[in-house]
Design a protein around this motif. Structure first.
Motif, mmCIF file in Angstrom:
data_model
loop_
_atom_site.group_PDB
_atom_site.id
_atom_site.type_symbol
_atom_site.label_atom_id
_atom_site.label_comp_id
_atom_site.label_asym_id
_atom_site.label_seq_id
_atom_site.Cartn_x
_atom_site.Cartn_y
_atom_site.Cartn_z
ATOM 1 N N TYR A 4 23.813 64.109 74.671
ATOM 2 C CA TYR A 4 24.045 62.683 74.324
ATOM 3 C C TYR A 4 25.387 62.307 74.277
ATOM 4 O O TYR A 4 25.722 61.056 74.615
ATOM 5 N N GLU A 5 26.475 63.366 74.561
ATOM 6 C CA GLU A 5 27.685 62.787 75.077
ATOM 7 C C GLU A 5 27.632 62.155 76.351
ATOM 8 O O GLU A 5 28.345 61.346 76.696
ATOM 9 N N VAL A 6 26.964 62.479 77.147
ATOM 10 C CA VAL A 6 27.060 62.097 78.507
ATOM 11 C C VAL A 6 26.475 60.522 78.504
ATOM 12 O O VAL A 6 27.175 59.500 78.914
ATOM 13 N N PRO A 7 25.314 60.151 77.927
ATOM 14 C CA PRO A 7 24.980 58.690 78.076
ATOM 15 C C PRO A 7 25.888 58.100 77.133
ATOM 16 O O PRO A 7 26.283 56.812 77.293
ATOM 17 N N MET A 8 26.630 58.431 75.879
ATOM 18 C CA MET A 8 27.396 57.798 75.127
ATOM 19 C C MET A 8 28.737 57.643 75.902
ATOM 20 O O MET A 8 29.068 56.174 76.039
ATOM 21 N N VAL A 9 29.333 58.383 76.892
ATOM 22 C CA VAL A 9 30.540 58.253 77.589
ATOM 23 C C VAL A 9 30.060 57.079 78.435
ATOM 24 O O VAL A 9 30.974 56.414 78.753
ATOM 25 N N PHE A 58 24.370 53.382 70.735
ATOM 26 C CA PHE A 58 23.735 53.350 69.229
ATOM 27 C C PHE A 58 22.765 54.645 69.168
ATOM 28 O O PHE A 58 23.283 55.449 68.204
ATOM 29 N N LEU A 59 21.928 54.508 70.062
ATOM 30 C CA LEU A 59 20.860 55.943 70.103
ATOM 31 C C LEU A 59 21.842 57.200 70.112
ATOM 32 O O LEU A 59 21.705 58.211 69.394
ATOM 33 N N ALA A 60 22.649 57.096 71.065
ATOM 34 C CA ALA A 60 23.768 58.566 71.251
ATOM 35 C C ALA A 60 24.438 58.875 70.097
ATOM 36 O O ALA A 60 24.659 59.915 69.815
ATOM 37 N N SER A 61 25.015 57.617 69.513
ATOM 38 C CA SER A 61 25.791 58.083 68.394
ATOM 39 C C SER A 61 24.795 58.511 67.170
ATOM 40 O O SER A 61 25.306 59.441 66.419
ATOM 41 N N LEU A 62 23.520 58.095 67.158
ATOM 42 C CA LEU A 62 22.738 58.527 66.120
ATOM 43 C C LEU A 62 22.575 60.164 66.146
ATOM 44 O O LEU A 62 22.335 60.962 65.582
ATOM 45 N N ALA A 63 22.328 60.272 67.672
ATOM 46 C CA ALA A 63 22.109 61.629 68.058
ATOM 47 C C ALA A 63 23.023 62.771 67.916
ATOM 48 O O ALA A 63 22.977 63.755 67.527
ATOM 49 N N GLU A 64 24.172 62.105 67.933
ATOM 50 C CA GLU A 64 25.654 63.063 67.886
ATOM 51 C C GLU A 64 25.774 63.074 66.325
ATOM 52 O O GLU A 64 26.264 64.378 65.911
ATOM 53 N N MET A 103 15.409 65.767 74.814
ATOM 54 C CA MET A 103 16.072 66.103 76.136
ATOM 55 C C MET A 103 15.606 65.224 77.204
ATOM 56 O O MET A 103 16.469 64.748 77.992
ATOM 57 N N ASN A 104 14.324 64.999 77.064
ATOM 58 C CA ASN A 104 13.711 64.139 78.084
ATOM 59 C C ASN A 104 14.464 62.537 78.108
ATOM 60 O O ASN A 104 14.661 61.981 78.976
ATOM 61 N N LEU A 105 14.248 62.223 76.945
ATOM 62 C CA LEU A 105 14.904 60.949 76.340
ATOM 63 C C LEU A 105 16.206 60.573 77.119
ATOM 64 O O LEU A 105 16.834 59.733 77.566
ATOM 65 N N CYS A 106 17.129 61.796 76.974
ATOM 66 C CA CYS A 106 18.648 61.735 77.251
ATOM 67 C C CYS A 106 18.575 61.883 78.942
ATOM 68 O O CYS A 106 19.239 61.140 79.553
ATOM 69 N N TRP A 107 18.109 62.915 79.308
ATOM 70 C CA TRP A 107 18.340 63.378 80.726
ATOM 71 C C TRP A 107 17.594 62.405 81.901
ATOM 72 O O TRP A 107 17.953 62.310 82.619
ATOM 73 N N LYS A 108 16.530 62.197 81.310
ATOM 74 C CA LYS A 108 15.463 61.393 82.351
ATOM 75 C C LYS A 108 15.430 59.911 82.115
ATOM 76 O O LYS A 108 15.030 59.115 83.133
ATOM 77 N N TYR A 109 15.824 59.270 81.049
ATOM 78 C CA TYR A 109 15.937 57.955 80.650
ATOM 79 C C TYR A 109 17.341 57.596 80.459
ATOM 80 O O TYR A 109 17.654 56.689 81.366
ATOM 81 N N LEU A 119 21.758 75.915 80.643
ATOM 82 C CA LEU A 119 21.423 75.141 81.464
ATOM 83 C C LEU A 119 21.976 73.649 81.399
ATOM 84 O O LEU A 119 22.567 73.059 82.092
ATOM 85 N N VAL A 120 21.632 73.225 80.031
ATOM 86 C CA VAL A 120 21.913 71.936 79.719
ATOM 87 C C VAL A 120 23.267 71.844 79.544
ATOM 88 O O VAL A 120 24.035 70.945 80.064
ATOM 89 N N ALA A 121 23.923 72.897 79.166
ATOM 90 C CA ALA A 121 25.594 72.886 79.131
ATOM 91 C C ALA A 121 26.149 72.884 80.741
ATOM 92 O O ALA A 121 27.072 72.001 80.567
ATOM 93 N N LEU A 122 25.421 73.551 81.660
ATOM 94 C CA LEU A 122 25.943 73.424 82.895
ATOM 95 C C LEU A 122 25.960 71.943 83.494
ATOM 96 O O LEU A 122 26.869 71.368 84.072
ATOM 97 N N VAL A 123 24.690 71.245 83.192
ATOM 98 C CA VAL A 123 24.536 69.937 83.718
ATOM 99 C C VAL A 123 25.453 68.851 82.984
ATOM 100 O O VAL A 123 26.042 68.017 83.671
ATOM 101 N N PHE A 124 25.944 69.113 81.756
ATOM 102 C CA PHE A 124 26.587 68.698 81.099
ATOM 103 C C PHE A 124 28.119 68.468 81.668
ATOM 104 O O PHE A 124 28.893 67.518 81.557
#
Lengths: 332, 120
Positions: free
Chosen positions: A154-159, A203-209, A301-307, B64-69
């Motif tokens: 969730y760091e990725v969508p947050m950033v 907001f979602l990402a900071s909830l997740a964090e 994980m799907n919510l994060c990486w795929k959406y 794997l997640v860490a790598l993509v991150f």
């Protein structure tokens, strides 16, 4: 007084102490508020016994936690086990340094404030991992794995989401961002409306964090006992608990500053507006917490990486094109 | 070092100090049990004696997640300098960012197709 404040050390120390005291106080009573709120939502009273309306409950809790016996498992890594709770509060609280409450009331007016807050909230996974791994407990280990996977995902969508306000305002300093919103309108409704979507994702990402429901998979008490804090007793457990609340409160404050115009508002002084907006967002977070069920790991994980990640990646070019177009017109 | 950085680092030091002082106060005020049977300091495992160590090998999906991150986080670090002055960089800047992010998106699609992001 004003001459003293010219000394950067004294100024920094003064605002640091003011901010930390403020955040600690609000954190203590936010636990009271959350319990009262949860009680009301579930047709209970919440805390009532200690003081009027149970208002002294946080003090009673702190006294209780302070005198609990301090147990460290034999097989634990002692040094890391003790270091983790200290660092987790340090990182969570450190974010407050750049949160602007009014133009003058902020601890450190960093010109890379956004990077500071992202860096510190990114570091939050380290103490969680450190403490859980050092406890040498299997529940903690599973929880830590989940917490780290979730935290860094969730760091990725947050950033990426916070890059939208950066593009729109053209600055990395949080106080300049608020100043820009004062001039050109809040980001939440400013064209091309990407700020609104970015806010939802942020907001979602900071909830997740912060590992809050509906993203509290690491703490899932029905499966993992108490998650990363399973082996912790007394104040060390309390520090992890505090860090979660500090993180949530500061996330609301940051959202208020970045997306809702911070101290901008009519009639009342800026500080009132900033606090009001932060409190409204915090109430909303609490409301979400007591309304939703926990997601499953794979859904998370799907919510994060795929959406969330593709959505934020789409927001950035839209915002960028609009910014270039508006600049070409001589506007913004 | 500018005043702002001084203030920020001092603030961080103070925050860590707050945590440390609370641990210290609780260390001073804590109670101690008179007897200490050896089972008290075992790790919790539903009341049973813990089996083996918890420092074990773990499912690779987390790595794997860490790598993509890492890929995405590095990308973001490169995007921030552009994000501060989008209007100045103009359409040419956007085009360059598109190429840059496009290559990374190919990697993302590859990871997706390979199932690296599928939670098995």
């Amino acid at each position: 007084m004003s001459e003293l404040m010219l000394n950067p050390w004294i100024r920094a120390l003064f605002w640091g102490l003011v901010m930390i005291t403020g955040v600690m106080t609000v954190t203590a009573w936010s636990t009271w508020f959350e319990r009262k709120f949860a009680g009301r939502m579930q047709s209970r009273m919440g805390p009532t016994l200690v003081g009027p309306l149970g208002l002294l409950q946080p003090i009673a809790d702190a006294c209780k936690l302070l005198q609990k016996e301090d147990l460290v498992p034999d097989s634990a890594d002692r040094a890391l086990f003790n270091l983790a709770p200290v660092l987790t509060v340090g990182f969570a609280m450190g974010v407050a340094a750049v949160v602007p409450f009014t133009p003058t009331m902020l601890a450190a007016d960093l010109d890379v404030g956004v990077l500071w807050l992202l860096a510190l909230s990114g570091l939050m996974v380290f103490p969680t991992w450190m403490g859980s791994w050092a406890s040498n407990n299997k529940y903690s280990l599973i929880a830590a794995m989940r917490a780290v996977a979730q935290g860094i995902s969730y760091e990725v969508p947050m950033v990426l989401a916070i890059m939208v306000p950066v593009i729109m305002t053209g600055t990395l300093s949080l106080s300049d961002m608020v100043a820009d919103q004062q001039k050109n309108g809040w980001l939440i409704y400013r064209l091309p409306l990407t700020g609104l979507i970015a806010f939802v994702i942020f907001f979602l990402a900071s909830l997740a964090e912060a590992n809050r429901i509906p993203f509290d998979i690491p703490e899932a008490e029905s499966e993992l006992v108490a998650g990363p804090t399973t082996e912790y007793t007394g104040m060390k457990f309390g520090l992890f608990y505090m860090a979660e609340y500090i993180h949530t409160l500061l996330s609301s404050a940051i959202c208020a500053a970045v997306f809702f115009g911070g101290w901008d508002g009519p009639i009342a002084p800026g500080l009132h507006w900033m606090l009001l907006k932060s409190v409204i967002l915090f109430v909303f977070l609490t409301w979400v917490r007591w309304s939703f069920l926990r997601l499953r790991s794979d859904q998370l994980m799907n919510l994060c990486w795929k959406y969330a990640v593709p959505a934020t990646l789409a927001l950035i070019p839209v915002t960028a094109f609009y910014t270039v177009y508006a600049a070409g017109k001589g506007g913004v | 070092m500018s005043d702002a950085w001084l203030a920020a680092l001092l603030f961080f030091a103070l925050s860590v100090f707050v945590g440390a002082s609370m641990v210290f106060i609780s260390w001073v005020l804590r109670v101690k049990a008179r007897e200490n049977p050896p089972t008290r300091t075992l790790t919790y495992e539903c009341g049973e004696t813990p089996v083996g160590n918890a420092w074990v090998r773990f499912h690779p999906r987390y790595y794997l997640v860490a790598l993509v991150f890492v890929v995405f986080d590095v990308e973001v670090a490169f995007l921030f300098p552009w994000a501060v002055d989008v209007a100045g960089a103009g359409l040419a800047g956007i085009a360059q960012v598109f190429v840059f992010v496009g290559i990374l998106l190919l990697g993302w699609v590859y990871a997706l197709k390979k199932g690296a992001l599928r939670w098995q």
